[in-house]
Every structure is written in structure tokens, then in C-alpha cells.
Design an enzyme around this catalytic site. Structure first.
Site, PDB file in Angstrom:
ATOM      1  N   GLU A  88       3.622   4.060 -11.536  1.00 43.01           N
ATOM      2  CA  GLU A  88       3.349   2.982 -10.569  1.00 43.01           C
ATOM      3  C   GLU A  88       1.881   2.603 -10.722  1.00 43.01           C
ATOM      4  O   GLU A  88       0.993   3.298 -10.228  1.00 43.01           O
ATOM      5  CB  GLU A  88       3.628   3.447  -9.147  1.00 43.01           C
ATOM      6  CG  GLU A  88       3.539   2.300  -8.157  1.00 43.01           C
ATOM      7  CD  GLU A  88       4.223   2.638  -6.844  1.00 43.01           C
ATOM      8  OE1 GLU A  88       5.464   2.476  -6.753  1.00 43.01           O
ATOM      9  OE2 GLU A  88       3.527   3.081  -5.915  1.00 43.01           O
TER      10      GLU A  88
ATOM     11  N   TYR B 159      -1.124  -0.607 -10.809  1.00 44.27           N
ATOM     12  CA  TYR B 159      -1.369  -1.946 -10.264  1.00 44.27           C
ATOM     13  C   TYR B 159      -2.792  -2.387 -10.535  1.00 44.27           C
ATOM     14  O   TYR B 159      -3.606  -1.574 -10.970  1.00 44.27           O
ATOM     15  CB  TYR B 159      -1.078  -1.981  -8.756  1.00 44.27           C
ATOM     16  CG  TYR B 159      -1.643  -0.826  -7.952  1.00 44.27           C
ATOM     17  CD1 TYR B 159      -2.935  -0.862  -7.441  1.00 44.27           C
ATOM     18  CD2 TYR B 159      -0.882   0.323  -7.711  1.00 44.27           C
ATOM     19  CE1 TYR B 159      -3.443   0.203  -6.698  1.00 44.27           C
ATOM     20  CE2 TYR B 159      -1.390   1.381  -6.961  1.00 44.27           C
ATOM     21  CZ  TYR B 159      -2.677   1.316  -6.467  1.00 44.27           C
ATOM     22  OH  TYR B 159      -3.176   2.368  -5.735  1.00 44.27           O
TER      23      TYR B 159
ATOM     24  N   TYR C   6       0.851  -1.196   0.000  1.00 42.95           N
ATOM     25  CA  TYR C   6       0.000   0.000   0.000  1.00 42.95           C
ATOM     26  C   TYR C   6       0.885   1.244   0.000  1.00 42.95           C
ATOM     27  O   TYR C   6       1.815   1.361   0.805  1.00 42.95           O
ATOM     28  CB  TYR C   6      -0.946  -0.001   1.216  1.00 42.95           C
ATOM     29  CG  TYR C   6      -1.916  -1.167   1.111  1.00 42.95           C
ATOM     30  CD1 TYR C   6      -3.020  -1.101   0.271  1.00 42.95           C
ATOM     31  CD2 TYR C   6      -1.672  -2.367   1.781  1.00 42.95           C
ATOM     32  CE1 TYR C   6      -3.867  -2.191   0.104  1.00 42.95           C
ATOM     33  CE2 TYR C   6      -2.518  -3.466   1.626  1.00 42.95           C
ATOM     34  CZ  TYR C   6      -3.608  -3.359   0.779  1.00 42.95           C
ATOM     35  OH  TYR C   6      -4.442  -4.430   0.595  1.00 42.95           O
TER      36      TYR C   6
ATOM     37  N   CYS D 133       0.031   7.173 -11.149  1.00 41.42           N
ATOM     38  CA  CYS D 133      -0.240   6.078 -10.209  1.00 41.42           C
ATOM     39  C   CYS D 133      -1.721   5.704 -10.233  1.00 41.42           C
ATOM     40  O   CYS D 133      -2.588   6.564 -10.260  1.00 41.42           O
ATOM     41  CB  CYS D 133       0.169   6.495  -8.795  1.00 41.42           C
ATOM     42  SG  CYS D 133       0.091   5.144  -7.602  1.00 41.42           S
TER      43      CYS D 133
HETATM   44  P1  FAD Z   1      -6.606 -10.519  -3.163  1.00 40.84           P
HETATM   45  O1  FAD Z   1      -7.187 -11.435  -2.145  1.00 40.84           O
HETATM   46  O2  FAD Z   1      -5.121 -10.531  -3.361  1.00 40.84           O
HETATM   47  O3  FAD Z   1      -7.292 -10.682  -4.552  1.00 40.84           O
HETATM   48  C1  FAD Z   1      -8.649 -11.061  -4.700  1.00 40.84           C
HETATM   49  C2  FAD Z   1      -9.044 -11.022  -6.145  1.00 40.84           C
HETATM   50  O4  FAD Z   1      -9.241  -9.677  -6.557  1.00 40.84           O
HETATM   51  C3  FAD Z   1      -8.001 -11.602  -7.108  1.00 40.84           C
HETATM   52  O5  FAD Z   1      -8.732 -12.250  -8.133  1.00 40.84           O
HETATM   53  C4  FAD Z   1      -7.297 -10.389  -7.649  1.00 40.84           C
HETATM   54  O6  FAD Z   1      -6.823 -10.596  -8.968  1.00 40.84           O
HETATM   55  C5  FAD Z   1      -8.383  -9.342  -7.639  1.00 40.84           C
HETATM   56  N1  FAD Z   1      -7.906  -7.987  -7.338  1.00 40.84           N
HETATM   57  C6  FAD Z   1      -6.820  -7.646  -6.616  1.00 40.84           C
HETATM   58  N2  FAD Z   1      -6.728  -6.300  -6.522  1.00 40.84           N
HETATM   59  C7  FAD Z   1      -7.764  -5.796  -7.195  1.00 40.84           C
HETATM   60  C8  FAD Z   1      -8.187  -4.468  -7.466  1.00 40.84           C
HETATM   61  N3  FAD Z   1      -7.525  -3.379  -7.000  1.00 40.84           N
HETATM   62  N4  FAD Z   1      -9.320  -4.337  -8.202  1.00 40.84           N
HETATM   63  C9  FAD Z   1     -10.005  -5.405  -8.643  1.00 40.84           C
HETATM   64  N5  FAD Z   1      -9.636  -6.693  -8.425  1.00 40.84           N
HETATM   65  C10 FAD Z   1      -8.531  -6.879  -7.716  1.00 40.84           C
HETATM   66  N6  FAD Z   1      -4.201  -0.924  -3.149  1.00 40.84           N
HETATM   67  C11 FAD Z   1      -4.867   0.060  -2.472  1.00 40.84           C
HETATM   68  O7  FAD Z   1      -6.060  -0.087  -2.132  1.00 40.84           O
HETATM   69  N7  FAD Z   1      -4.219   1.237  -2.134  1.00 40.84           N
HETATM   70  C12 FAD Z   1      -2.919   1.479  -2.455  1.00 40.84           C
HETATM   71  O8  FAD Z   1      -2.381   2.553  -2.133  1.00 40.84           O
HETATM   72  C13 FAD Z   1      -2.222   0.447  -3.157  1.00 40.84           C
HETATM   73  N8  FAD Z   1      -0.932   0.637  -3.489  1.00 40.84           N
HETATM   74  C14 FAD Z   1      -0.281  -0.332  -4.187  1.00 40.84           C
HETATM   75  C15 FAD Z   1       1.038  -0.093  -4.562  1.00 40.84           C
HETATM   76  C16 FAD Z   1       1.711  -1.044  -5.298  1.00 40.84           C
HETATM   77  C17 FAD Z   1       3.130  -0.765  -5.736  1.00 40.84           C
HETATM   78  C18 FAD Z   1       1.076  -2.269  -5.624  1.00 40.84           C
HETATM   79  C19 FAD Z   1       1.790  -3.310  -6.418  1.00 40.84           C
HETATM   80  C20 FAD Z   1      -0.223  -2.516  -5.233  1.00 40.84           C
HETATM   81  C21 FAD Z   1      -0.928  -1.551  -4.524  1.00 40.84           C
HETATM   82  N9  FAD Z   1      -2.238  -1.757  -4.137  1.00 40.84           N
HETATM   83  C22 FAD Z   1      -2.910  -0.758  -3.471  1.00 40.84           C
HETATM   84  C23 FAD Z   1      -2.945  -3.040  -4.376  1.00 40.84           C
HETATM   85  C24 FAD Z   1      -2.847  -3.889  -3.107  1.00 40.84           C
HETATM   86  O9  FAD Z   1      -1.494  -4.256  -2.884  1.00 40.84           O
HETATM   87  C25 FAD Z   1      -3.665  -5.186  -3.176  1.00 40.84           C
HETATM   88  O10 FAD Z   1      -3.328  -5.854  -4.366  1.00 40.84           O
HETATM   89  C26 FAD Z   1      -5.157  -4.936  -3.134  1.00 40.84           C
HETATM   90  O11 FAD Z   1      -5.520  -4.318  -1.902  1.00 40.84           O
HETATM   91  C27 FAD Z   1      -5.926  -6.277  -3.243  1.00 40.84           C
HETATM   92  O12 FAD Z   1      -5.488  -7.134  -2.246  1.00 40.84           O
HETATM   93  P2  FAD Z   1      -6.488  -8.162  -1.563  1.00 40.84           P
HETATM   94  O13 FAD Z   1      -5.680  -9.032  -0.653  1.00 40.84           O
HETATM   95  O14 FAD Z   1      -7.646  -7.472  -0.971  1.00 40.84           O
HETATM   96  O15 FAD Z   1      -7.032  -9.004  -2.788  1.00 40.84           O
END
Ligand code: FAD
Ligand code: A2P
Length: 415
Positions: A413, A415, A202, A373
Site C-alpha cells: 500500500e 501512496y 488515512y 506501506c
Molecule cells: P492535496 O491538497 O490533495 O495535494 C496538494 C499537493 O501536494 C498536490 O500537488 C499533491 O500532488 C501533493 N501531495 C499530496 N500528497 C503528498 C505527499 N504525501 N507528499 C508530497 N506531496 C503530496 N497520508 C498520511 O499522512 N497518512 C496516512 O496514513 C495516509 N494513508 C493513506 C492511505 C492510502 C491508501 C492513500 C491512497 C493515501 C494515504 N495518505 C496518507 C495520503 C493522503 O490521503 C493525502 O493524499 C495526503 O494527506 C495529502 O492530502 P492533502 O489534501 O493535504 O493534499
């Protein structure tokens, strides 16, 4: 008579599953698609990887930078790598000099490879005047515990989108950060196969001196994931955990991560910030840093801030109220709403197109730094508009793009 069998030894490129935060950066960066993943690990395909090193610098944690001696016929398959919770102990084999990683490990080699494969992306270095960033101070073997000191909903109550501003306090334990860096959060519990959940990343939404100045705390902007990218209902593991945190709860944190998506410190530097949704977090951090330092700077030392911010509608745009309260002579804010009833669909790149003249002025200025971003999908569109702005001023975009990239002035950046 005894025979001596010669074993041919090589170095195998591996990803450390203990440190890897599954951010997908390596897979996106690899110019020859040698990196892949399943639901648990990111792995390197031994028959494809050519040790080009293109993935090494962008990796925020260094998990990618592992090279183990193996005999040529017994390299670890990706199926084996998928089962690992940690790297296997290195085998006691001697690698011949011409095969060693050091032979391909020079910055020059990596650069040449990137150019040869026509790899185009943002900068892999920070702005020259950025402060020194500390990274990987805390890893999965040495997590830091933070206490939640606030959790506020940023999106309108009537909206389906739940984006939250969460404040984490590190108490007496040092956690030095810079705007543009991120942290990893390890959700409690285990996933399929009884493995511990991996950390999710995050971006920090607060500046270096804390969400509250001189407090050892940070804030993050987290969207509750309730649908996957195809629109199917899912409950994202970490985002739901974070969005449900209560004041006083304790959270396992690793990091900080990121050594390139950093802001310039020198007076007069301009920032163009382009974001969607939670991609606004680093932009909030940078804007707040500039707001806090601006009172000490002479007027001619303050660079320009220009923000393009996209969301489905005003109700889903995080920080809408506070952004509107910022003085117009401090930051030039441009919103793009794609689903406001009765209004044409607008993406950030559409609104940028309405401001080509001002973008060109900033692009001509060597003190301008660009940050993008949020949604991966916007990257191409944003670069296209920057190209259009350059063309309007008869600037050679391909040259300018290379300069921006090489001088740490274009940071992506998504994602
Ligand atoms: P998971 O349990 O990992 O995934 C559940 C399912 O949802 C999977 O099928 C997956 O493919 C899908 N999925 C994952 N993310 C999303 C999405 N965003 N939209 C739709 N489907 C999705 N997230 C933030 O909220 N705020 C941030 O500031 C932020 N900064 C990030 C910075 C970087 C460099 C990166 C790489 C990612 C960032 N993310 C941010 C994304 C975050 O790291 C997670 O991937 C996100 O919160 C989903 O994680 P989860 O465990 O809830 O979902
Ligand atoms: P839309 O989904 O209406 O097409 P999200 O709410 O999914 O995080 O998205 C934030 C904003 O980014 C939404 O307005 C969304 O529009 C918009 N968006 C979607 N795809 C792109 C793209 N390729 N370029 C720019 N903005 C996009």
C-alpha cells in the site's frame, strides 16, 4: 414509409464521483492506461477501456464498479465525466447479452487478464485467517461525525516535518474496523469551481478494539503536506486541516475502506513490516494488536514480528520513542535513516539487505505475511531485496512471489 433506426447499445465503464476517494489505485492498476484524472475526478477513457476488470477488486470503495447502458455513438467523453458531481441517471436502453458486463465479470476473466498483461503487484485477497472486514459503512451520502479527542505531534519540535497522531471518537455510532484499513476524511469547504472537497484517505494507526481499548475511537498518523512531489510550496488541503484540529472539533468521516491489507489471526503467523514515514500507521495498528493479544497466547503460538522503518532522521520518525520501548523478544525493529549528518544514507531496502539471513528464514516459512506501506518509490527496491533473500536460499523468487501474492501474503500500500 416509416424507417426504423437501430441503435447499437453498449455498457460504458464509469467511476462514481460521489464515492470515489481519489486514491489513484485504479489508475495505477489499469494495465492499459484507460483511467486518468484531473484535479476533481477520476475517469475512464471509453475508447481504451476493454472491461478487463483488473481495476475492480483493488478499488477500496467500489466507486469503480459502475457500468451504464449507452448508445455506441454517444458514450460519455472524459471531458463530460470531469464535470460530474454524481453519475448521470442510467438511460433506458437494453444491452445485448454478448455486450453485457456480466459476460466479462467473472473472477476468472479478471485473473486471466491480469496474467496476460504481466501485471505484478501485491495480493488482492486478505490472509486466509483475517477477520471479516466491514467496508463502505459510511459514504459521502451518509457521513459519520467524529469528535477529536487528541492531536499530538510525533516528530521532534526542531524538525520541519510535522507528523501528528490524531484520535477520533465515534461516540455511540458503530464504526467497526480492522488493522490495515483506512478511513476517508472530508475537509470542509470547496475547491475550484465551488465543488465540495473530496475525501482523503488515512490508514488507521490503532487496533480493532480502539486507540484506547474498548473505546469507540481510532487514531491516524497524518503528515502535514507543505510541498508537492516536486518540492514546490503548497498547502495540502486535508492534511493541514487535520493537523490543525483541536480537541473537541468535529470531523466528517467516511469508510472504513480496505478488505485485503489485513493481518492474519492464526497463532504462529509471522509479520514482516516495511514502511516509511506515515506508512508506519498500519504497522503500529498490527503491532499493537499483537502486543495486546500476546499475554493471552502461549509462547510457541506467538509468531515473529520484524519491522523495517525508514525516515530522513530519528527526529522525523513517528513513534520512535514508543517503538524503542517494545521488548526485543516481541519485535525485531530495524531503522533506516537517510539524512543523519555524518552517517551513510540508508533506505529500508539497505537495512533489509543487512538482514538477508533472517529474511530468508521467514520467507521459507509458509506462515509469513509481508506488508509494505509508505512511499511508492520503495516498492521496487523492497521486492528486489526479497528476491535476493530468496536467491540466497536457492528459492525460486518468481514462484514464491506468485504464491505470496495468491495466498494473501504480500501486501503493498503505497501512496
Ligand atoms: P492535496 O491538497 O490533495 O495535494 C496538494 C499537493 O501536494 C498536490 O500537488 C499533491 O500532488 C501533493 N501531495 C499530496 N500528497 C503528498 C505527499 N504525501 N507528499 C508530497 N506531496 C503530496 N497520508 C498520511 O499522512 N497518512 C496516512 O496514513 C495516509 N494513508 C493513506 C492511505 C492510502 C491508501 C492513500 C491512497 C493515501 C494515504 N495518505 C496518507 C495520503 C493522503 O490521503 C493525502 O493524499 C495526503 O494527506 C495529502 O492530502 P492533502 O489534501 O493535504 O493534499
Ligand atoms: P530521502 O528523501 O532522504 O531520499 P519522506 O520523509 O519523504 O516521507 O521519506 C521517508 C524516507 O523514505 C526518507 O528517508 C526518504 O529518503 C526515503 N526514501 C525516498 N525514496 C526512497 C526509495 N525509493 N526507497 C526507499 N526509501 C526512500
Amino acid at each position: 414509409m416509416a424507417t426504423t433506426e437501430k441503435v447499437q447499445v453498449t455498457k460504458q465503464h464509469l467511476i462514481d464521483p460521489e464515492i470515489c476517494i481519489r486514491c489513484n489505485t485504479c489508475e495505477e492498476t489499469c494495465p492499459i492506461d484507460a483511467i486518468t484524472h484531473d484535479g476533481t475526478n477520476y475517469v475512464v477513457m471509453p475508447d481504451i477501456c476493454n472491461h478487463c476488470m483488473a481495476c475492480v477488486a483493488p478499488c477500496p470503495t467500489g466507486a469503480i464498479d459502475n457500468w451504464q447502458p449507452v448508445s455506441v455513438g454517444s458514450m460519455y467523453s472524459i471531458d463530460e465525466q470531469y464535470t460530474w458531481d454524481e453519475l448521470p441517471a442510467p438511460l433506458a436502453l437494453e444491452v445485448p447479452q454478448e455486450n453485457s458486463v456480466a459476460a466479462v465479470d467473472s473472477g476468472n476473466d479478471a485473473d486471466v487478464t491480469i496474467q496476460q498483461s504481466n501485471y505484478v503487484a501485491g495480493s488482492q485477497i486478505p490472509p486466509w485467517s483475517a477477520s471479516h472486514s466491514y467496508t463502505n459503512l459510511y459514504g459521502t451520502g451518509s457521513v459519520i461525525t467524529a469528535t477529536v479527542s487528541g492531536n499530538y505531534r510525533l516528530t521532534d519540535d526542531a524538525s520541519d516535518s510535522d507528523i501528528r497522531h490524531v484520535v477520533l471518537d465515534f461516540g455511540d455510532v458503530p464504526f467497526p474496523v480492522l488493522e490495515g484499513q483506512s478511513i476517508g476524511i472530508i475537509p470542509p469547504g470547496t475547491s475550484a469551481g465551488d465543488r465540495l472537497h473530496h475525501a482523503r484517505q488515512y490508514s488507521l494507526a490503532s487496533p480493532r478494539d480502539g486507540e484506547r481499548p474498548r473505546y469507540n475511537n481510532v487514531s491516524i498518523t497524518v503528515k502535514r503536506v507543505v510541498q508537492d512531489y516536486d518540492g514546490n510550496a503548497v498547502k495540502g488541503v486535508c492534511s493541514n486541516y487535520v493537523c490543525d484540529l483541536k480537541k473537541g472539533d468535529q470531523v466528517q468521516v467516511i469508510g472504513p475502506f480496505g478488505h485485503t491489507f489485513l493481518m492474519p489471526n492464526h497463532p504462529g503467523s509471522n509479520l514482516i513490516m516495511i514502511c516509511t514515514g506515515t506508512g508506519s500507521a498500519p504497522m503500529r495498528a498490527m503491532t499493537e494488536r499483537r502486543r495486546r493479544t500476546r499475554q493471552d497466547a502461549a509462547a510457541d503460538e506467538c509468531g515473529k514480528l520484524m519491522l523495517f522503518f525508514g525516515a530522513r532522521c530519528q527526529e522525523e520518525l513517528p513513534y520512535f520513542g514508543p517503538l524503542n520501548k517494545l521488548p526485543k523478544d516481541f519485535i525485531d525493529v530495524n531503522f533506516a535513516f537517510s539524512r543523519t549528518p555524518g552517517q551513510p544514507k540508508k533506505y529500508v531496502q539497505d537495512v533489509m539487505r543487512e538482514r538477508l539471513t533472517d529474511l530468508l528464514e521467514l520467507l521459507k516459512n509458509e506462515e509469513t505475511y509481508i506488508y509494505v506501506c509508505g512511499l511508492k518509490g520503495m516498492e521496487a527496491g523492497v521486492l528486489e531485496v526479497l528476491q535476493e533473500a530468496a536467491a540466497m536460499g536457492a528459492l525460486d523468487w518468481s514462484q514464491l512471489h506468485t504464491t505470496l501474492r495468491q495466498k494473501g501474503r504480500l501486501h503493498l500500500e503505497t501512496y
